[in-house]
Write a protein that holds these residues in place. Structure first.
Motif, PDB file in Angstrom:
ATOM      1  N   ALA A  23      42.082  42.858  30.381  1.00  0.00           N
ATOM      2  CA  ALA A  23      41.144  42.176  31.280  1.00  0.00           C
ATOM      3  C   ALA A  23      41.748  42.002  32.661  1.00  0.00           C
ATOM      4  CB  ALA A  23      40.750  40.821  30.686  1.00  0.00           C
ATOM      5  N   ARG A  24      43.036  41.705  32.728  1.00  0.00           N
ATOM      6  CA  ARG A  24      43.684  41.531  34.031  1.00  0.00           C
ATOM      7  C   ARG A  24      43.761  42.859  34.784  1.00  0.00           C
ATOM      8  NH1 ARG A  24      46.726  37.923  30.824  1.00  0.00           N
ATOM      9  NH2 ARG A  24      48.369  39.472  30.426  1.00  0.00           N
ATOM     10  N   ILE A  25      44.023  43.952  34.071  1.00  0.00           N
ATOM     11  CA  ILE A  25      44.070  45.256  34.715  1.00  0.00           C
ATOM     12  C   ILE A  25      42.699  45.618  35.286  1.00  0.00           C
ATOM     13  CG2 ILE A  25      44.327  47.732  34.254  1.00  0.00           C
ATOM     14  CD1 ILE A  25      46.546  46.946  32.243  1.00  0.00           C
ATOM     15  N   LEU A  26      41.647  45.365  34.523  1.00  0.00           N
ATOM     16  CA  LEU A  26      40.296  45.676  34.995  1.00  0.00           C
ATOM     17  C   LEU A  26      39.902  44.802  36.177  1.00  0.00           C
ATOM     18  CD1 LEU A  26      38.570  46.125  31.526  1.00  0.00           C
ATOM     19  CD2 LEU A  26      38.862  47.913  33.253  1.00  0.00           C
ATOM     20  N   ALA A  27      40.225  43.521  36.101  1.00  0.00           N
ATOM     21  CA  ALA A  27      39.886  42.621  37.209  1.00  0.00           C
ATOM     22  C   ALA A  27      40.601  43.050  38.483  1.00  0.00           C
ATOM     23  CB  ALA A  27      40.250  41.180  36.841  1.00  0.00           C
ATOM     24  N   ALA A  28      41.852  43.476  38.357  1.00  0.00           N
ATOM     25  CA  ALA A  28      42.595  43.942  39.530  1.00  0.00           C
ATOM     26  C   ALA A  28      41.963  45.211  40.094  1.00  0.00           C
ATOM     27  CB  ALA A  28      44.055  44.178  39.164  1.00  0.00           C
ATOM     28  N   ALA A  29      41.556  46.147  39.214  1.00  0.00           N
ATOM     29  CA  ALA A  29      40.929  47.381  39.674  1.00  0.00           C
ATOM     30  C   ALA A  29      39.650  47.086  40.449  1.00  0.00           C
ATOM     31  CB  ALA A  29      40.641  48.294  38.486  1.00  0.00           C
ATOM     32  N   ALA A  30      38.904  46.077  40.008  1.00  0.00           N
ATOM     33  CA  ALA A  30      37.681  45.704  40.707  1.00  0.00           C
ATOM     34  C   ALA A  30      37.973  45.091  42.080  1.00  0.00           C
ATOM     35  CB  ALA A  30      36.864  44.727  39.859  1.00  0.00           C
ATOM     36  N   THR A 112      32.642  52.983  36.354  1.00  0.00           N
ATOM     37  CA  THR A 112      32.261  52.514  37.682  1.00  0.00           C
ATOM     38  C   THR A 112      32.013  51.017  37.663  1.00  0.00           C
ATOM     39  OG1 THR A 112      29.871  52.877  37.326  1.00  0.00           O
ATOM     40  CG2 THR A 112      31.149  54.734  38.146  1.00  0.00           C
ATOM     41  N   TYR A 113      32.010  50.412  38.843  1.00  0.00           N
ATOM     42  CA  TYR A 113      31.709  48.988  38.947  1.00  0.00           C
ATOM     43  C   TYR A 113      31.039  48.710  40.282  1.00  0.00           C
ATOM     44  CZ  TYR A 113      35.084  47.802  42.543  1.00  0.00           C
ATOM     45  OH  TYR A 113      35.735  47.708  43.743  1.00  0.00           O
ATOM     46  N   ALA A 114      30.392  47.546  40.370  1.00  0.00           N
ATOM     47  CA  ALA A 114      29.773  47.098  41.619  1.00  0.00           C
ATOM     48  C   ALA A 114      29.879  45.586  41.699  1.00  0.00           C
ATOM     49  CB  ALA A 114      28.311  47.533  41.706  1.00  0.00           C
ATOM     50  N   ASP A 115      29.993  45.070  42.895  1.00  0.00           N
ATOM     51  CA  ASP A 115      30.032  43.623  43.098  1.00  0.00           C
ATOM     52  C   ASP A 115      28.672  43.011  42.801  1.00  0.00           C
ATOM     53  OD1 ASP A 115      32.697  43.672  43.960  1.00  0.00           O
ATOM     54  OD2 ASP A 115      32.093  44.143  46.015  1.00  0.00           O
ATOM     55  N   PRO A 196      31.487  38.212  38.509  1.00  0.00           N
ATOM     56  CA  PRO A 196      31.635  38.606  39.913  1.00  0.00           C
ATOM     57  C   PRO A 196      31.383  40.090  40.147  1.00  0.00           C
ATOM     58  CG  PRO A 196      33.792  38.265  38.913  1.00  0.00           C
ATOM     59  CD  PRO A 196      32.777  37.816  37.907  1.00  0.00           C
ATOM     60  N   VAL A 197      31.520  40.901  39.086  1.00  0.00           N
ATOM     61  CA  VAL A 197      31.224  42.335  39.173  1.00  0.00           C
ATOM     62  C   VAL A 197      30.498  42.745  37.900  1.00  0.00           C
ATOM     63  CG1 VAL A 197      33.280  42.778  40.588  1.00  0.00           C
ATOM     64  CG2 VAL A 197      33.402  43.081  38.109  1.00  0.00           C
ATOM     65  N   PRO A 220      33.336  54.553  41.571  1.00  0.00           N
ATOM     66  CA  PRO A 220      34.167  55.045  40.466  1.00  0.00           C
ATOM     67  C   PRO A 220      35.585  54.512  40.570  1.00  0.00           C
ATOM     68  CG  PRO A 220      33.866  56.768  42.097  1.00  0.00           C
ATOM     69  CD  PRO A 220      33.024  55.613  42.544  1.00  0.00           C
ATOM     70  N   VAL A 221      36.168  54.161  39.410  1.00  0.00           N
ATOM     71  CA  VAL A 221      37.559  53.708  39.389  1.00  0.00           C
ATOM     72  C   VAL A 221      38.433  54.568  38.476  1.00  0.00           C
ATOM     73  CG1 VAL A 221      36.995  51.313  39.945  1.00  0.00           C
ATOM     74  CG2 VAL A 221      37.122  52.017  37.556  1.00  0.00           C
ATOM     75  N   GLY A 222      37.832  55.324  37.580  1.00  0.00           N
ATOM     76  CA  GLY A 222      38.626  56.138  36.673  1.00  0.00           C
ATOM     77  C   GLY A 222      37.770  56.675  35.551  1.00  0.00           C
TER      78      GLY A 222
END
Length: 230
Positions: A23-30, A112-115, A196-197, A220-222
């Motif tokens: 979860a911390r890795i994903l939150a940082a990527a966002a 992928t992610y979006a705010d 938040p995202v 895209p993040v990966g």
């Protein structure tokens, strides 16, 4: 709003909310903070009994599994391909699935992610209380706290997926395609997400889906290979 909650998840393990290494890795990527692009692999425990798999960022992979980290690294090292691509190579994924007793969730996805966006969606939606809807039934196999809305010609689903992140999925009926409905549904998820995202996965070969989410502001993040229990 429809909230088809399945707190135990498909394997009886409640999904996490905001804790755990993954979860911390994903939150940082966002936030745009990615693991170092040094060609290495990070191995972290599964956040719960449901979620296991592999994330590939730029020149850095994250394997989330309860299997032995030394076995993971030695198997990656023995994979005969470009080391930067080894974590997504079938020659690594297949042994990992056999060892963990899991199977691939269909395909390797673009992650992928979006705010989140303030205010109400710009499209009219109605709550859908239909746990038998095929798209809803599929979502509940991989997510919990599933929430569902319908529009004329389409469906929007939000739920908590890998490491508790909020994920969006959409379905557009064939007669309604080509009119921008998918993009409006994907954007509506940004207004409706409690987090938040909001995250979304698309098969890279489904160019229409990729364009839809990117047109709605998803970045895209990966890549992600999700492995599910039988």
């Amino acid at each position: 709003m429809s909230d088809l909650t399945d707190p135990a998840g498909p394997t009886g393990a409640t999904g996490p909310t905001d804790s755990g290494a993954l979860a911390r890795i994903l939150a940082a990527a966002a936030r745009g903070e990615f693991p170092p692009a040094d060609g290495s692999t990070t191995v972290v425990p599964q956040p719960n009994g449901r979620d296991a798999g592999v994330l590939a960022f730029t020149a850095h992979s994250v394997v989330f599994t309860d299997e032995d980290p030394d076995w993971v690294r030695s198997t990656l090292a023995a994979t005969r391909c470009d080391p930067l691509a080894a974590s997504m190579n079938p020659a690594f994924l297949m042994p990992l699935m056999r060892r963990a007793g899991r199977r691939m969730n269909d395909t390797i996805d673009l992650l992928t992610y979006a705010d989140a966006l303030p205010g109400a969606p710009e499209i009219e939606l109605r709550a859908l209380d239909d746990p038998e809807h095929p798209r809803v039934a599929r979502a509940r196999r991989f997510r919990h706290d599933v929430r569902v809305w319908a529009a004329d010609g389409g469906v929007l689903i939000l739920g908590r997926g890998v490491a508790g992140r909020w994920e969006a999925a959409i379905e557009v009926d064939e007669p309604a395609r080509g009119r921008g409905l998918g993009r409006r549904l994907a954007r509506a998820a940004r207004h409706l997400t409690p987090g938040p995202v909001v995250w979304a996965q698309q098969p890279p070969g489904n160019a229409r889906s990729v364009r839809t989410f990117q047109g709605a502001g998803y970045r895209p993040v990966g890549s992600e290979a999700l492995m599910v229990a039988p």
